[in-house]
Motif scaffolding. Structure first.
Motif, short mmCIF file in Angstrom:
data_model
loop_
_atom_site.label_atom_id
_atom_site.label_comp_id
_atom_site.label_asym_id
_atom_site.label_seq_id
_atom_site.Cartn_x
_atom_site.Cartn_y
_atom_site.Cartn_z
N ASP A 177 1.78 1.92 -3.50
CA ASP A 177 0.69 2.54 -4.15
C ASP A 177 0.43 4.23 -3.73
O ASP A 177 0.14 4.96 -4.73
CB ASP A 177 -0.56 1.73 -3.69
N SER A 203 5.26 -1.04 -12.89
CA SER A 203 4.18 -0.17 -13.15
C SER A 203 4.23 0.98 -13.83
O SER A 203 3.73 1.12 -14.63
CB SER A 203 3.51 0.23 -11.50
N ASN A 231 -2.96 2.41 -10.76
CA ASN A 231 -3.29 4.12 -10.55
C ASN A 231 -2.39 4.69 -11.40
O ASN A 231 -1.88 5.78 -11.23
CB ASN A 231 -3.33 4.31 -9.14
N THR A 278 0.99 -1.19 -0.02
CA THR A 278 -0.05 -0.05 -0.14
C THR A 278 0.93 1.15 -0.23
O THR A 278 0.42 2.14 -0.37
CB THR A 278 -0.73 -0.15 1.21
N LEU A 305 0.76 -1.77 -10.31
CA LEU A 305 -0.34 -0.83 -10.11
C LEU A 305 -1.30 -0.61 -10.92
O LEU A 305 -0.74 -0.18 -12.05
CB LEU A 305 0.35 0.39 -9.32
#
Length: 746
Positions: A31, A75, A138, A28, A136
């Motif tokens: 992220d 990512s 996002n 997390t 990821l």
């Protein structure tokens, strides 16, 4: 031991895998890093409790650090910016430079240093067996990302850069590292001023930089840990992102649109008791500073909890330690903070573990403000795009107005009816040369045509009797023709506007490409200049080297000639000395030969004299009777009296092997051994010894008077049970000689 209960958000046993620990704790935070939030993750515990293993792991079980890097690069691979586009400004911020400047900086940093020889760095190849395959979701495709890493340690309450260049003294020895200062940026975030921020493009590059810093990190051996960390290490992963322009080609260079988020991975040194670790001297000082910084961290968190609990605003003394001062912004709400507590199951560490878990339980009660996600200001981007669009529209409107004016001027002669028009509009009447014979005659002919046309119109108008009834007809005719002409012009104008818009887009695109090519051309020109300079320097060095080579060759030739002369002189001198010594030895040997010949002559005379008185012995008798007694035993002058000797033992008929060394001198005495050996060798071999039954060794030496004394050592050969041979010596005969006349002179 007293039982103590503590509550935590999550507890893992000793068999938990690194992957599960990463998924529950650090995923997390990666992220949040992409979302533009800061994060602080540190491991805490007593010495030798597994903090470093939790952070870095092993090749089979990677820890937090390699997994965070792997997930991050997985990512952003598709939206990663070119290297050196983002440039640190030295004050914890970044700015964007153009692709051309980035290419030039890459040329200076990566390509040009390869032209100069330098000491190669140690190649660090670390390949983890397990990699993170997650990505990821996002990631903003309208932004470009770059990753920077920095690595520092806090040792004895001083901050040191582990990735900085090693400074050398005038004697080419490495200087001691200089400590760094802590400063606050414009956003109230603390950072290490002057620290090296390395831009990395992959997990391998990032971990290679980490390993480079690990080699400089201070560790030591204690009684509780063979590789005990003596400092707090901090690895900062900074993710920089900026949006693209509305066309999606270049990055916007507006500094307010740049977002730099940071994830700090901290491996705290373990608290320890000096009595148990056996620390002394420098280790004792290090342990004291470690415990002091951890105690300051505990006091700061306790003060934060008290302020939140009581609603007070007492000052938190972050500055008492570099560790708390550096992370002050995190504790004040500028990022998420997570702590992983590591425990040593050894019962001897019970008291230290109790303090650790109690501190961790207290620390989780501290509330930190939640930071907001980074959002690209699309409104400002759209506003700027709209301003650019309005400006382009104004330019297009001006061009449209100018085009309409030109069309109006060009179609001015078409407003009248074709039947009542005076003809074509006037051409260009500018006279460019005094010898121009076309412009004035052409004007005269046009005026005559217009006059004739006007007279014809007047006749037509007078035909209607000057009536004005023709005017509406003329007006309607002109109006219809003008309307048709205007419609066609409007259509042409629309087509031209559409074509102009397309051409403008293409022109802008080509203009940007031209600028890029010009920038690249400038970079290549500078690179060519640098290469030319390097080439000139190399040519100068080559010419200097050739000159030095020629000089050294001439020196070598001179030295060779000198050495040849010296060798020739030495050789001539040595030859002269050798010849002189040979002549001297020859003279000495000649004199000795003369002396021996004289002795032999005298001995022959004595024997011949003695043989006439007593009777001369036969040749066989002489050869078989060696002298066992020295002749010098005769004391009276005159011819010697032959004494009675025993018969030599060497007269038997056996298979004799004579060992006659190559250095044996033939004495040429009158009396010689009567042994007839079957084989004479200089160096006997086992095969020679095996084929003989008797062994005869001839040994010579010089006696006290300078005469040669010959010894005949006799032995018998026996065969051993193992198949070998053994020689047992049984007798020694000694043959001596001297001049009897010496005794007579005495």
């Amino acid at each position: 031991y007293q039982q103590t209960e503590c509550q935590f958000s999550r507890v893992f046993d000793s068999n938990v895998s690194q992957k599960r620990l990463f998924d529950c704790v650090a995923q997390t935070m990666v992220d949040d890093l992409v979302r533009g939030k800061n994060g602080l993750l540190f491991t805490y515990g007593v010495t030798s409790s597994g903090k470093t293993y939790t952070m870095t792991g092993s090749l089979e079980e990677p820890g937090f650090l390699p997994r965070c890097l792997d997930m991050l690069f997985n990512s952003i691979t598709a939206v990663q910016a070119s290297k050196y586009v983002f440039v640190p400004d030295g004050m914890n911020g970044f700015h964007v430079q153009s692709e051309a400047d980035a290419l030039l900086e890459k040329q200076e940093r990566d390509i040009l240093p390869q032209l100069t020889p330098k000491t190669p760095n140690k190649n660090i190849n670390v390949h983890y067996k397990e990699k993170v395959s997650k990505c990821l979701s996002n990631i903003n495709p309208e932004c470009r990302y770059s990753v920077f890493v920095s690595y520092v340690e806090i040792y004895n309450d001083y901050v040191y850069d582990l990735l900085g260049d090693v400074q050398l003294d005038p004697f080419n020895r490495p200087k001691p590292p200089q400590s760094k200062r802590l400063r606050e940026d414009k956003n109230k975030n603390m950072f290490v001023y002057g620290v090296s921020q390395v831009e990395v493009a992959s997990t391998e590059e990032a971990f290679a930089a980490f390993q480079q810093g690990q080699e400089r990190r201070r560790i030591a051996h204690t009684q509780l840990n063979a590789e005990s960390s003596r400092s707090h290490s901090i690895l900062n992963i900074r993710l920089v992102q900026a949006p693209l322009d509305p066309l999606g080609e270049d990055l916007l260079q507006e500094r307010s649109l740049i977002c730099a988020s940071q994830l700090s991975l901290v491996d705290l040194a373990g608290s320890e008791r000096m009595a148990r670790t056996g620390a002394g001297g420098e280790r004792s000082r290090e342990a004291g500073n470690i415990n002091s910084s951890l105690m300051t961290l505990r006091r700061c968190l306790e003060q934060l909890r008290e302020n939140q609990k009581n609603g007070s605003s007492d000052m938190v003394k972050y500055r008492n330690s570099k560790l708390t001062h550096l992370f002050k912004s995190y504790f004040e709400g500028h990022g998420k903070v997570k702590m992983v507590v590591c425990l040593n199951p050894n019962m001897a560490e019970y008291d230290e573990n109790i303090h650790v878990v109690q501190f961790a339980e207290m620390a989780q009660q501290v509330e930190v403000a939640r930071s907001e996600d980074f959002k690209v200001d699309t409104e400002s981007i759209k506003r700027k795009a709209m301003e650019a669009k309005v400006k382009a529209e104004e330019e297009r409107r001006k061009q449209h107005t100018a085009m309409k004016q030109l069309n109006k001027e060009a179609s001015g002669g078409c407003l009248a009816s074709p039947d009542y028009s005076l003809g074509q509009p006037f051409p260009n009447l500018e006279v460019m040369d005094y010898a121009d014979n076309e412009t004035v005659p052409g004007l005269i002919s046009m005026l005559e045509h217009r006059i004739g046309r006007m007279n014809a119109i007047k006749k037509r108008v007078s035909r209607y009797g000057g009536s004005c009834a023709i005017l509406p007809y003329i007006f309607r005719s002109n109006l219809s023709s003008c309307t048709q002409h205007e419609q066609s012009v409007q259509q042409q104008l629309k087509d031209c506007e559409a074509d102009l818009a397309n051409k403008t887009k293409e022109l802008n695109k080509l203009d940007r490409q031209v600028k890029k090519l010009e920038s690249k051309n400038q970079v290549l020109t500078r690179t060519t200049q640098v290469f030319e300079k390097e080439k000139k320097q190399l040519q100068d060095q080559l010419s200097d080297a050739e000159a030095m080579l020629k000089s050294s060759q001439s020196d070598s030739r001179r030295l060779e000639m000198k050495m040849k002369g010296a060798v020739a002189n030495t050789k001539a001198h040595v030859e002269k000395e050798c010849e002189k010594r040979v002549r001297t030895v020859q003279t000495e040997m000649q004199e000795k030969m003369w002396v021996k010949d004289e002795r032999l002559r005298q001995l022959k005379n004595i024997i011949s004299t003695g043989g006439g008185r007593e009777g001369r012995p036969t040749a066989a008798r002489r050869c078989q009777t060696p002298l066992k007694q020295p002749i010098s035993s005769v004391s009276s002058p005159g011819p010697p009296v032959a004494t009675k000797h025993r018969r030599s033992c060497s007269a038997s008929h056996s298979n004799w092997l004579a060992h006659l060394p190559s250095s044996t001198v033939q004495t040429e005495t009158i009396l010689q051994p009567a042994i007839r050996p079957n084989k004479v060798v200089n160096v006997p071999s086992p095969k020679d010894v095996a084929g003989a039954s008797k062994y005869l060794l001839t040994h010579q030496r010089e006696d006290g008077t300078g005469e040669i004394e010959t010894q005949l050592v006799k032995g018998e050969v026996f065969h051993t049970r193992s198949g070998g041979q053994q020689v047992q010596f049984v007798d020694i005969e000694t043959l001596k000689q001297h001049d009897p006349q010496k005794n007579e002179k005495k």
